[in-house]
Design a protein around this motif. Structure first.
Motif, mmCIF file in Angstrom:
data_model
loop_
_atom_site.group_PDB
_atom_site.id
_atom_site.type_symbol
_atom_site.label_atom_id
_atom_site.label_comp_id
_atom_site.label_asym_id
_atom_site.label_seq_id
_atom_site.Cartn_x
_atom_site.Cartn_y
_atom_site.Cartn_z
ATOM 1 N N LYS A 8 39.814 44.079 41.597
ATOM 2 C CA LYS A 8 40.058 44.716 42.842
ATOM 3 C C LYS A 8 41.999 45.988 43.177
ATOM 4 O O LYS A 8 41.317 45.944 43.491
ATOM 5 C CB LYS A 8 39.890 43.265 43.695
ATOM 6 N N GLU A 24 30.209 40.629 42.648
ATOM 7 C CA GLU A 24 30.325 39.630 42.991
ATOM 8 C C GLU A 24 29.925 38.184 42.366
ATOM 9 O O GLU A 24 28.580 38.736 42.882
ATOM 10 C CB GLU A 24 30.776 39.076 44.205
ATOM 11 N N LEU A 75 33.066 37.522 35.019
ATOM 12 C CA LEU A 75 33.378 39.085 34.233
ATOM 13 C C LEU A 75 34.837 38.766 33.715
ATOM 14 O O LEU A 75 35.403 39.308 33.031
ATOM 15 C CB LEU A 75 34.356 39.950 35.757
ATOM 16 N N LYS A 114 38.555 39.453 37.290
ATOM 17 C CA LYS A 114 38.229 40.047 38.720
ATOM 18 C C LYS A 114 38.836 40.381 40.000
ATOM 19 O O LYS A 114 39.414 41.275 40.198
ATOM 20 C CB LYS A 114 37.003 39.056 39.764
ATOM 21 N N LEU A 168 32.300 46.870 43.132
ATOM 22 C CA LEU A 168 32.486 44.924 43.477
ATOM 23 C C LEU A 168 31.979 44.026 44.083
ATOM 24 O O LEU A 168 31.744 42.787 43.912
ATOM 25 C CB LEU A 168 34.095 45.234 44.486
#
Length: 376
Positions: free
Chosen positions: A193, A168, A172, A189, A164
């Motif tokens: 997460k 960054e 995505l 994203k 992840l």
């Protein structure tokens, strides 16, 4: 910042040997790891007091380490460690086996989260080989992944965090903002997460909804593309024929829904484009009858029909039913499965290729290259 297509061995904390273990799970790239979703979660949002730890299911317990006993060697290759913890009201004796590193990392007077199934009795709880986590106030759910030997959920979770971080700044999200807004979807994203490390149940539900929508959206696009492509393919356009003989094979009248389903299928057969239709109905609603009507219609137009069942038992049951149904209608029915003798298979395939069999029923054996029909 690494690309999602980067081999996972170059992710910090992985390396070549661990990458080989990930390969057993079908994980090759950083993107693969991000899409390797947990199969379950450990809920730390409501830890239970030691005295109330249930005996019938795992639970999370927050407790402080009081004392650690020295290593006890039970036999060669087996060591036992005992740790006493407390929540301020009750004590809990924890037993670890061959876990020297885990026990050494536990510090007396520090608080941890322990997850496992309690044993003992109503007056004293015990725990054997629980999972151990730092007492992180932000920890609500811990992911549990499908595993292979050499990889634990803790290791995978740590690597997912690295993935992840590596992703960054990358875009995505394949879904346009307008589409996300119209369907109240979070970003990809955020979904990635929270599917791995949800802050709470609401965040997990949002992540699941977004990723489920995306999967179904892709499926819808693929089906639409396949349908458009199939509409351009030449179809075996058939002519309308009387179905009265077929209907007379049954000692009852068809329901309105059954008749409509048959009529719509036969109308599709008479068009220039191939039929692309899904027939849905409850058990006993007449789906097999509709299929039989379609097969009869094709036979009357000089075409053959293949009907494939998921199991040999079911395929043979259909063969017996249809053979009896069509025995007086001048329609020949054959059966093909992997369990037939080589001679029987050869004979069926020859009859099918010669057009002597109008309806062939079987299992995936129908998909073999050696199976051919009279008209393609």
């Amino acid at each position: 910042m690494a690309a999602l297509s980067t081999n996972i061995q170059f992710l910090k904390g992985v390396g070549e040997k661990r990458a080989q273990l990930y390969g057993k799970l079908g994980i090759v790239t950083i993107g693969d790891l991000l899409e390797y979703y947990p199969r379950d979660y450990i809920d730390f949002s409501h830890p239970v007091p030691i005295a109330h730890a249930p005996f019938d299911r795992p639970c999370a317990i927050r407790a402080r380490v009081s004392a650690k006993s020295p290593e006890q060697r039970i036999r060669r290759g087996l060591s036992l460690f005992k740790v006493l913890v407390t929540d301020g009201q009750s004590d809990l004796l924890i037993t670890f086996f061959n876990a020297k590193y885990t026990v050494s990392s536990l510090k007396e007077e520090e608080t941890y989260l322990f997850y496992g199934k309690a044993a003992g009795n109503l007056s004293r709880r015990e725990l054997a080989s629980p999972l151990v986590f730092s007492d992180d106030p932000n920890l609500s759910f811990s992911p549990v992944y499908p595993l292979t030997e050499g990889l634990s959920s803790k290791i995978i979770a740590a690597n997912v965090r690295q993935a992840l971080d590596a992703a960054e700044g990358l875009d995505l999200d394949p879904l346009p903002g307008a589409l996300r807004e119209a369907n109240d979807l979070c970003s990809r994203k955020e979904a990635l997460k929270n599917i791995h490390f949800p802050a709470d149940e609401r965040a997990l539900a949002k992540a699941r909804r977004r990723l489920t929508f995306e999967e179904l959206f892709y499926l819808h696009l693929a089906l639409g593309q396949a349908k458009r492509t199939s509409q351009k393919e030449p179809a075996a356009r058939m002519r309308p024929v009387s179905m009265q003989e077929f209907y007379s094979l049954f000692p009852f009248s068809l329901t309105g829904a059954q008749q409509r389903a048959i009529d719509e299928c036969l109308a599709d057969f008479c068009r220039d484009a191939p039929m692309n239709r899904l027939l849905q109905g409850d058990v006993g609603s007449g789906k097999t009858m509709v299929a039989a009507a379609c097969a009869y219609f094709c036979a009357q137009n000089g075409y053959q029909t293949a009907m494939m069942a998921p199991t040999e038992i079911l395929a043979f049951q259909h063969y017996q039913t249809w053979s009896k149904l069509f025995q007086n209608a001048g329609v020949s029915v054959g059966f093909l499965s992997g369990s037939l003798t080589a001679a029987a298979k050869r004979q069926i395939k020859e009859q099918l290729a010669a057009g002597e069999i109008q309806i062939i029923i079987g299992t995936h054996a129908l998909l073999q290259d050696s199976v051919s029909f009279q008209r393609w």
